[in-house]
Design an enzyme around this catalytic site. Sequence first.
Site, short mmCIF file in Angstrom:
data_model
loop_
_atom_site.label_atom_id
_atom_site.label_comp_id
_atom_site.label_asym_id
_atom_site.label_seq_id
_atom_site.Cartn_x
_atom_site.Cartn_y
_atom_site.Cartn_z
N ASP A 33 31.12 35.99 33.63
CA ASP A 33 31.77 36.40 34.89
C ASP A 33 32.06 37.90 34.89
OD1 ASP A 33 31.73 33.91 36.09
OD2 ASP A 33 33.69 33.33 35.30
N ARG B 182 51.77 37.23 43.07
CA ARG B 182 52.87 36.61 43.84
C ARG B 182 53.98 36.16 42.88
NH1 ARG B 182 51.00 31.41 47.08
NH2 ARG B 182 50.64 30.75 44.93
N THR B 183 53.57 35.51 41.79
CA THR B 183 54.55 35.10 40.78
C THR B 183 54.54 36.17 39.68
OG1 THR B 183 53.92 32.82 41.26
CG2 THR B 183 55.22 33.18 39.26
N LEU B 184 55.58 37.00 39.70
CA LEU B 184 55.60 38.16 38.81
C LEU B 184 55.52 37.76 37.33
CD1 LEU B 184 55.88 41.21 38.32
CD2 LEU B 184 58.37 40.92 38.43
N ALA B 185 56.18 36.66 36.98
CA ALA B 185 56.22 36.25 35.57
C ALA B 185 54.81 36.03 35.02
CB ALA B 185 57.05 34.98 35.42
N THR C 11 32.57 25.65 36.12
CA THR C 11 33.34 26.30 37.18
C THR C 11 34.68 25.60 37.32
OG1 THR C 11 33.20 27.13 39.45
CG2 THR C 11 32.17 24.99 39.03
N LEU D 9 26.46 27.48 44.80
CA LEU D 9 25.16 28.09 45.07
C LEU D 9 24.30 28.16 43.81
CD1 LEU D 9 25.94 31.15 47.39
CD2 LEU D 9 24.87 28.99 48.02
N SER D 10 24.88 27.83 42.65
CA SER D 10 24.14 27.99 41.39
C SER D 10 22.85 27.17 41.34
CB SER D 10 25.04 27.65 40.20
OG SER D 10 26.08 28.61 40.12
N LYS E 294 37.07 25.86 33.38
CA LYS E 294 36.69 27.03 32.57
C LYS E 294 37.58 27.22 31.33
CE LYS E 294 34.52 29.84 36.14
NZ LYS E 294 34.39 31.16 36.74
N MET F 210 36.36 38.53 44.84
CA MET F 210 35.57 37.58 44.05
C MET F 210 35.13 36.37 44.87
SD MET F 210 37.55 38.14 40.40
CE MET F 210 36.99 36.67 39.65
P1 ATR Z 1 41.75 30.94 39.05
O1 ATR Z 1 41.74 30.34 37.71
O2 ATR Z 1 40.58 30.60 39.91
O3 ATR Z 1 42.02 32.41 39.05
P2 ATR Z 1 44.45 30.05 39.48
O4 ATR Z 1 44.69 30.04 38.02
O5 ATR Z 1 44.87 28.86 40.28
O6 ATR Z 1 42.93 30.24 39.85
O7 ATR Z 1 45.10 31.37 40.07
C1 ATR Z 1 45.15 31.59 41.43
C2 ATR Z 1 45.78 32.95 41.67
O8 ATR Z 1 45.82 33.18 43.10
C3 ATR Z 1 47.22 33.06 41.18
O9 ATR Z 1 47.42 34.37 40.73
C4 ATR Z 1 48.01 32.78 42.45
O10 ATR Z 1 49.30 33.35 42.46
P3 ATR Z 1 50.55 32.58 41.77
O11 ATR Z 1 50.43 32.85 40.31
O12 ATR Z 1 51.73 33.20 42.39
O13 ATR Z 1 50.37 31.13 42.12
C5 ATR Z 1 47.16 33.45 43.47
N1 ATR Z 1 47.39 32.94 44.82
C6 ATR Z 1 47.01 31.73 45.30
N2 ATR Z 1 47.38 31.63 46.60
C7 ATR Z 1 47.99 32.80 46.95
C8 ATR Z 1 48.56 33.31 48.16
N3 ATR Z 1 48.57 32.58 49.28
N4 ATR Z 1 49.07 34.56 48.14
C9 ATR Z 1 49.05 35.30 47.02
N5 ATR Z 1 48.52 34.88 45.83
C10 ATR Z 1 47.99 33.65 45.80
#
Ligand code: ATR
Length: 285
Positions: free
Chosen positions: A111, A162-165, A70, A24-25, A74, A226
């Site tokens: 942002d 989702r990924t705790l690490a 974008t 939309l920018s 980034k 967002m």
């Molecule tokens: P951006 O740079 O736009 O933030 P990204 O680096 O790809 O995008 O990060 C996407 C985020 O959305 C991550 O935190 C991802 O979780 P993972 O680290 O576990 O991959 C999260 N994400 C994407 N799809 C998801 C889903 N279906 N449920 C929960 N979290 C999700």
Amino acid sequence: MTRPPITGATVVAGVAGQPVRHSLSPLIHNAWLEAAGIDGVYVPFDLPIAGFEGFVAGLRGGAVRGINVTVPFKEVALTLADRASDRALAASAANILVFEADGSVIADNTDGVGLISAFAIQAPGLVLASGPVAILGAGGGARGAAAALLAAGAPQVRIINRTLAKAQAMAKAFGARATAHPLAGAAHAFAGVVAVVNATSAELGEKAVLEAPLEATPAGAVVMDMVYRPLITPFLAHARRIGRPTVDGLAMLIGQAAPAFEAFYGRPPPAQVDIRALALKVIGG
Ligand code: ATR
């Protein structure tokens, strides 16, 4: 709208991404340019993934005044700049590159400004310094949100992923005011928060839904997404169903665009344009 004539002195800026077709920018910046009577134009740059670095190198010198950056460029944008603002460094990402006449490239990130201004406009009663904020996600968007929220005075950010690490690595980078939580522990992390920000890409796909136990947030907690397409995401719809005040991603998009416009064209956007109404005509809602 009628497009002002392009002249030999037209200032060129744009947005680089992959894909960039649905951005939309261009709509936002060109509407502002027209209303302000500025001899400028704002165009999309749809780049191949491997083409960003060469593109930036080619723009050194200022033939193009600046670009918004974008997904997915980034993070690399920041590494290609000669200088960067503190807020870009804090987010480890840039959404703006400005090309100076001396050949240097300056990175910035608005942002976070956009996020904070979205809260200020749509949840004016929220005091970010009054309690913890939960952030869903640990990618670039989440990092930018955490940096902005901490700078705005949030006493703690709780990073839920989702990924705790990845949440743990991000929390470590942000220091003592950041904690990490698994998605399965979101209800625990939502206790006592003043706001929740969805910074995941979970709902970008068709019909995708991010399951989050928003019922575990306090009754007045503000829920923000967002994502701005659709304007009311399933996440925000859930928040509304249970009576939580909401803030949408379009407010953030417009909030980040205003300082970008000033960086490119040298003055703030004209106040008389209802840019939100214009954007809503395109995305619906
Ligand atoms: P951006 O740079 O736009 O933030 P990204 O680096 O790809 O995008 O990060 C996407 C985020 O959305 C991550 O935190 C991802 O979780 P993972 O680290 O576990 O991959 C999260 N994400 C994407 N799809 C998801 C889903 N279906 N449920 C929960 N979290 C999700």
